[in-house]
Design a protein around this motif. Sequence first.
Motif, PDB file in Angstrom:
ATOM      1  N   THR A  19       0.813  -1.224   0.000  1.00  0.00           N
ATOM      2  CA  THR A  19       0.000   0.000   0.000  1.00  0.00           C
ATOM      3  C   THR A  19       0.843   1.268   0.000  1.00  0.00           C
ATOM      4  OG1 THR A  19      -0.181  -0.201   2.413  1.00  0.00           O
ATOM      5  CG2 THR A  19      -2.023  -1.033   1.113  1.00  0.00           C
ATOM      6  N   GLY A  22       0.761   3.122  -3.315  1.00  0.00           N
ATOM      7  CA  GLY A  22      -0.416   3.952  -3.545  1.00  0.00           C
ATOM      8  C   GLY A  22      -0.388   5.219  -2.723  1.00  0.00           C
ATOM      9  N   GLY A  26      -0.174   9.148  -4.146  1.00  0.00           N
ATOM     10  CA  GLY A  26      -1.237  10.092  -3.868  1.00  0.00           C
ATOM     11  C   GLY A  26      -0.798  11.342  -3.139  1.00  0.00           C
ATOM     12  N   ARG A  39     -10.437   8.232   0.588  1.00  0.00           N
ATOM     13  CA  ARG A  39     -10.202   6.789   0.480  1.00  0.00           C
ATOM     14  C   ARG A  39     -11.070   6.014   1.459  1.00  0.00           C
ATOM     15  NH1 ARG A  39      -4.852   4.065   3.301  1.00  0.00           N
ATOM     16  NH2 ARG A  39      -5.703   1.958   3.462  1.00  0.00           N
ATOM     17  N   GLY A 228      -3.313   5.077  -7.474  1.00  0.00           N
ATOM     18  CA  GLY A 228      -2.986   4.780  -6.081  1.00  0.00           C
ATOM     19  C   GLY A 228      -4.212   4.797  -5.196  1.00  0.00           C
ATOM     20  N   TRP A 229      -5.099   5.761  -5.424  1.00  0.00           N
ATOM     21  CA  TRP A 229      -6.329   5.884  -4.629  1.00  0.00           C
ATOM     22  C   TRP A 229      -7.210   4.650  -4.812  1.00  0.00           C
ATOM     23  CZ3 TRP A 229     -11.629   6.171  -5.468  1.00  0.00           C
ATOM     24  CH2 TRP A 229     -12.396   6.730  -4.440  1.00  0.00           C
ATOM     25  N   PHE A 231      -6.296   1.680  -5.782  1.00  0.00           N
ATOM     26  CA  PHE A 231      -5.629   0.530  -5.167  1.00  0.00           C
ATOM     27  C   PHE A 231      -5.841   0.523  -3.655  1.00  0.00           C
ATOM     28  CE2 PHE A 231      -1.918  -1.368  -3.095  1.00  0.00           C
ATOM     29  CZ  PHE A 231      -1.910  -2.627  -3.674  1.00  0.00           C
ATOM     30  N   LEU A 232      -5.723   1.673  -3.021  1.00  0.00           N
ATOM     31  CA  LEU A 232      -5.887   1.749  -1.572  1.00  0.00           C
ATOM     32  C   LEU A 232      -7.323   1.463  -1.155  1.00  0.00           C
ATOM     33  CD1 LEU A 232      -3.705   4.899  -0.847  1.00  0.00           C
ATOM     34  CD2 LEU A 232      -3.205   2.558  -0.143  1.00  0.00           C
TER      35      LEU A 232
END
Length: 317
Positions: A19, A22, A26, A39, A228-229, A231-232
């Motif tokens: 993580t 990500g 971000g 998120r 990244g957002w 994925f998180l």
Amino acid sequence: MPRHSTLLFLALCAIWGTTWIGIKAGVEVVPPLLFAGTRFTAAGLLLLGIAAWRGEFELPARQDVLRFGATSLLMITLCYAALFWGMVHVDSGTGAVLEMSLTPIALMGFALWLREEVFDRRRLAALLLGVTGLAMLFGPTALRSWAQASGEGAMLRLAGAAAVASAAVTYGWGSVVARPLLRRYASIFVAGSTTLIGGLLLLAISLAAEPGAVSALGGQWGAAAWAGWVFLVLFGSLIGYTIYMTLLREIGATRAGTYAFVSPIIAVLLGMACFGEQIHPLDVVGMAVMLAAAALAMAERKPGPRRATSPSAFQKS
């Protein structure tokens, strides 16, 4: 430990070990608290939607409302607000040593204080071993950073380090506070409720006090930050947080918290593979020590020797 729990633990380590990619993508372009708040809010809505679809959504009992609020505040809002602010002022090595070493210690301390677990010398030894490994892996970088700081920069780093440390403490406290809820409600419902409440509180703080937060709501973040957002939201929160809640219920806070000794290893190996970062012999030793600590903490306690019983007690008359 049951195989099911072992697989969940390994999955959690793998997910939370990645993580950081990500997060890094971000926070370089989006105000950190806004990035975290959106998120967690999105993840909470998704989790509660899935809980409703599975028939696991239920209104909390009146006596549990305060516990839900406290868990959300401790595990999400206070933890991530302090962590993200602190990481702006300390280097990644210092942050890793503080956050990853204090999290399992805080989990064990609060679990004992709130009587969710009983004292276990073997797991205490595992925590001390894991902290030693973390210090070997990230300590040299942290010491170099502190040696170079002076004046106002040193004070800011001290404040940042204190913020990161407080994030570990509030996260550990919230995890233990959450465990009684997990005996009465589905893991996905607890995960969804706490991430939604905590995320909304983070958003409120960001919009009220974080520079650039209001304009960043327009979403002009760029492809890397959005990737990244997503994925998180999907992996870090939707899957990872639910797994963590399940492990809290099944194996307890102390053992679940030993992910902090495995996830950094995955992060370091990814840094080497993706960004060409170097690994030194001391790093290898530190990672080996951390893996040994996790194995020691997760191992089942062997039953003690049974007392010999007189055969006549079981003989038929």
